[in-house]
Design a protein around this motif. Sequence first.
Motif, PDB file in Angstrom:
ATOM      1  N   GLY A 148       0.825  -1.192   0.000  1.00  0.00           N
ATOM      2  CA  GLY A 148       0.000   0.000   0.000  1.00  0.00           C
ATOM      3  C   GLY A 148       0.863   1.247   0.000  1.00  0.00           C
ATOM      4  O   GLY A 148       2.070   1.199   0.256  1.00  0.00           O
ATOM      5  N   VAL A 181       1.085   7.060   3.652  1.00  0.00           N
ATOM      6  CA  VAL A 181       0.233   8.229   3.864  1.00  0.00           C
ATOM      7  C   VAL A 181       0.975   9.319   4.614  1.00  0.00           C
ATOM      8  O   VAL A 181       0.863  10.504   4.299  1.00  0.00           O
ATOM      9  N   VAL A 216       2.822   5.661   8.444  1.00  0.00           N
ATOM     10  CA  VAL A 216       1.398   5.381   8.330  1.00  0.00           C
ATOM     11  C   VAL A 216       1.155   4.912   6.900  1.00  0.00           C
ATOM     12  O   VAL A 216       1.371   5.653   5.943  1.00  0.00           O
ATOM     13  N   ARG A 253      -1.430   2.922   4.077  1.00  0.00           N
ATOM     14  CA  ARG A 253      -2.801   2.524   3.793  1.00  0.00           C
ATOM     15  C   ARG A 253      -2.786   1.150   3.153  1.00  0.00           C
ATOM     16  O   ARG A 253      -2.228   0.954   2.064  1.00  0.00           O
ATOM     17  N   LEU A 277      -8.546  -0.401   2.937  1.00  0.00           N
ATOM     18  CA  LEU A 277      -9.282   0.686   3.589  1.00  0.00           C
ATOM     19  C   LEU A 277      -8.729   1.015   4.953  1.00  0.00           C
ATOM     20  O   LEU A 277      -9.230   1.900   5.620  1.00  0.00           O
ATOM     21  N   LEU A 278      -7.707   0.310   5.395  1.00  0.00           N
ATOM     22  CA  LEU A 278      -7.161   0.521   6.726  1.00  0.00           C
ATOM     23  C   LEU A 278      -5.892   1.355   6.652  1.00  0.00           C
ATOM     24  O   LEU A 278      -5.101   1.233   5.715  1.00  0.00           O
ATOM     25  N   LYS A 279      -5.694   2.208   7.647  1.00  0.00           N
ATOM     26  CA  LYS A 279      -4.428   2.896   7.836  1.00  0.00           C
ATOM     27  C   LYS A 279      -3.757   2.287   9.058  1.00  0.00           C
ATOM     28  O   LYS A 279      -4.362   2.228  10.125  1.00  0.00           O
ATOM     29  N   ASN A 307      -7.713   8.841  -4.967  1.00  0.00           N
ATOM     30  CA  ASN A 307      -8.424   8.815  -3.689  1.00  0.00           C
ATOM     31  C   ASN A 307      -9.423   9.961  -3.665  1.00  0.00           C
ATOM     32  O   ASN A 307      -9.041  11.124  -3.681  1.00  0.00           O
ATOM     33  N   ARG A 366     -12.143   9.797  -1.348  1.00  0.00           N
ATOM     34  CA  ARG A 366     -12.918   9.643  -0.112  1.00  0.00           C
ATOM     35  C   ARG A 366     -13.166  10.994   0.545  1.00  0.00           C
ATOM     36  O   ARG A 366     -12.261  11.814   0.632  1.00  0.00           O
ATOM     37  N   LEU A 422     -10.388   4.932  -5.127  1.00  0.00           N
ATOM     38  CA  LEU A 422     -10.648   4.694  -3.705  1.00  0.00           C
ATOM     39  C   LEU A 422     -11.723   5.661  -3.244  1.00  0.00           C
ATOM     40  O   LEU A 422     -11.490   6.853  -3.118  1.00  0.00           O
ATOM     41  N   GLY A 431     -14.133   4.547  -0.656  1.00  0.00           N
ATOM     42  CA  GLY A 431     -14.563   4.155   0.686  1.00  0.00           C
ATOM     43  C   GLY A 431     -15.941   3.499   0.653  1.00  0.00           C
ATOM     44  O   GLY A 431     -16.630   3.456  -0.377  1.00  0.00           O
ATOM     45  N   GLY A 440      -9.022  -3.636  -0.277  1.00  0.00           N
ATOM     46  CA  GLY A 440     -10.044  -2.606  -0.151  1.00  0.00           C
ATOM     47  C   GLY A 440     -11.451  -3.096  -0.321  1.00  0.00           C
ATOM     48  O   GLY A 440     -12.393  -2.437   0.095  1.00  0.00           O
TER      49      GLY A 440
END
Length: 787
Positions: free
Chosen positions: A652, A655, A663, A665, A668-670, A712, A714, A743, A745, A776
């Motif tokens: 991934g 971020v 961090v 991604r 869908l998780l960080k 992205n 979202r 992406l 969400g 995702g």
Amino acid sequence: MQVLPATLEKLSFDRVIAALAERAATPLGRERALLVRPDLDDAARTLAFERTDEVLLGDDLALGGVEDVRPLVERVRDGGVLDGREILSIAYTMDAAATVRRAIASGDRPRLRELAEAMTSFDGVLRLVREQLDTQGEVRDDATPKLREIRRRLQPLRGRIRERLAQLLAQHSEHVQDPIVTLRRDRYVIPIKASAQSRVPGIVVDTSDSGQTVFVEPAPVVPMNNELVLLEFEERDEVRRILLALGQRVAFEPGLEPTLAALAELDLALASARLAREWRLTRPDVAEGAPVALPDARHPLVEACVPNDVLLGGAGGDERLMVVTGPNAGGKTVLLKTLGLAVLMAHAGLFVAAGAERRADGRPRRVRLPRVASLLTDIGDEQSIEASLSTYAAHLTNLRRIVDVADPDTLVLVDELGSGTDPDEGAALSQAILEVLVERRAVGLVTTHLAPLKVFASRTEGVRNAAMRFDVEALEPTFELTIGQPGRSYALAIARRIGLEEPLLQRAEALLGPEGARLERLLETLEGQRDALQRELDAARSSSDQARAEAELLRTQIERLRERESELLAQAGEKADALLHDTLQRATQLRRTAREQPEQRGKALEAIQALRRETRQKAAQGGGEAREQRPVKTDPLRPGQVVRVASYEAEGPIVEIRGDTLVVRLGLLKVEVPRRDVAPVAPKEPKARAPGRSGGPGLATPAAAGFERELNVRGERVEGALEAIRDFVSEAHALQVESVRILHGKGTGVLRDAVRQYLREERLVSKFEDAVPYEGGHGVTVAYLRE
């Protein structure tokens, strides 16, 4: 371990367990934490320690989405029916468990991996839930063929009814109260003036509160309303049947109960690690016959508690009993409770408040405790009016139990031994009790003020004297434990310090007697010698500190030279940054041209390639100069770069970078992962294209290699998101990219539906689909572009 509930309360064990439960992330974990007791066997205790260690040393794990779904499951098993949202709650918990399972199943944490292996992935049941329920918990139209057919007929029928009623409203407009179509008792009606009720043929379904309006179901729509009601009954029955079957499927899933139990154990390990991290706790070594070795022991619930070393011999060692003396409010009781609470926490599988400070060589100080079969205490005032027990009688009741049970596997904690009665008789009885404890080789800590017990401890093998220090000048305790000599009560010293008359003090000394005066003078001499040794030790430490300071000065000077070297290299880096900025501006302009001017697209792509070649040549020319001096260290990782996370076995983009923590991604998780756990992922080679594309026979254009294939949107509004997607898809198609990821969400599903509606109508898109679950799922749409 055998321990009375009253002892747990006096040693504040319940407060520790409450703090542990507060740090659990789920209701399952909180319930499990409240059941922790100091009764684990060796295997269970070691397992708890190792799980906590693996959490502390590895990546943090998130348990978001896990709920206590046991009441819902129990309701289904009792014959109840769940609504869609309740079924989704169970499904979300299953999905969260599957995510955690994947995160730790392939990592190098064997104890946590055992918990992961006890969980189930639930792929089949989760797929069924997604097929039959939407994100709001409503049953989908296409959940079953029968429901699809019912709903296909319902909507047109409602339209025909409203259309016919609208005609009747126009036809009877002079009798209509309000020109609206409404529902009363689940039937479509029109409001008619009560005085004109007979003018409109039909059935009166309801009346208004004032009685001025009647709601009439006109005769022409009665058959259609009847048909609508029958269809709605069929729809309700089919929805209920679907929810009943789906609820039973999730509730009776074979792996659900073991998964919930494993999640509770995992949350307990996470809570134990959080408690250890926040309270600076250390893992103890617990073994049969081991000594009590608690360096820098603290009471974790006492704010700013002064640490002390608590040392008592093991199975083959001497001095298994410690007699602690000193003034009132000097910390004796806190010290006693510190030892007792440490033993309780260790036998419950928790780390203990000791050993946080390291040795001078940087190594951790070892924390050791014996395996205790019984913890016996006599702490505090247990006077009972109902049982006709005085304070001293209550103490004797506890001491009798201690004498009856004590053996080598017993820990004894007695506060103020011999108090509450005649000092001479109390001292004699207390010494006899201590002799029994010494004979039975019990391990224990005893506090007292009685001078005969100080003498007994100094003369008896297996008993160690200790004292809590007191600053006479400041008239306050230091809460520091000194092992090896008894302490003074400081009654006469404090009286003299606060200015009591000397004749009065001399009379008190005379009444104390020669033996008592001699003992006080001896203790005072020992304290003086100890203070002198302490000053010498402080001087030696000062010399050592000075040597370290000089070494630090040399290191600082070396560091300054290195900083100067870095400054020189940074100047070269600034030139490179300027070149990079100019190159990026030119590249941005060329990409805008390729997107907005189709006739110039080919030339713009060629210009981008030429710009890349020019940049590489300039970088190569500057490499010779850089090779002459050490290059400036640059961070190889940057936000947006795709990396592989080893502990999650997934890839991934980055971020955010927070020092040594990244961090990343993952779908869908960080997740926060240490820098050492990630590795950059090389850009994937584009797949071969069919002949006839502008990039050559069967090949994508080289410009696509630098194109970011994920967008992205979202959290954005639908209009802005669609505009960004339109440009994104156009540019990707121009660069001959085969597929892109959008992406959006999960959320309420509004943005996802809008994105897919746009892709369905976009001529440049051949098809689209959900991303795979671990990248995702239905929070990401993968779009494939036409050639």
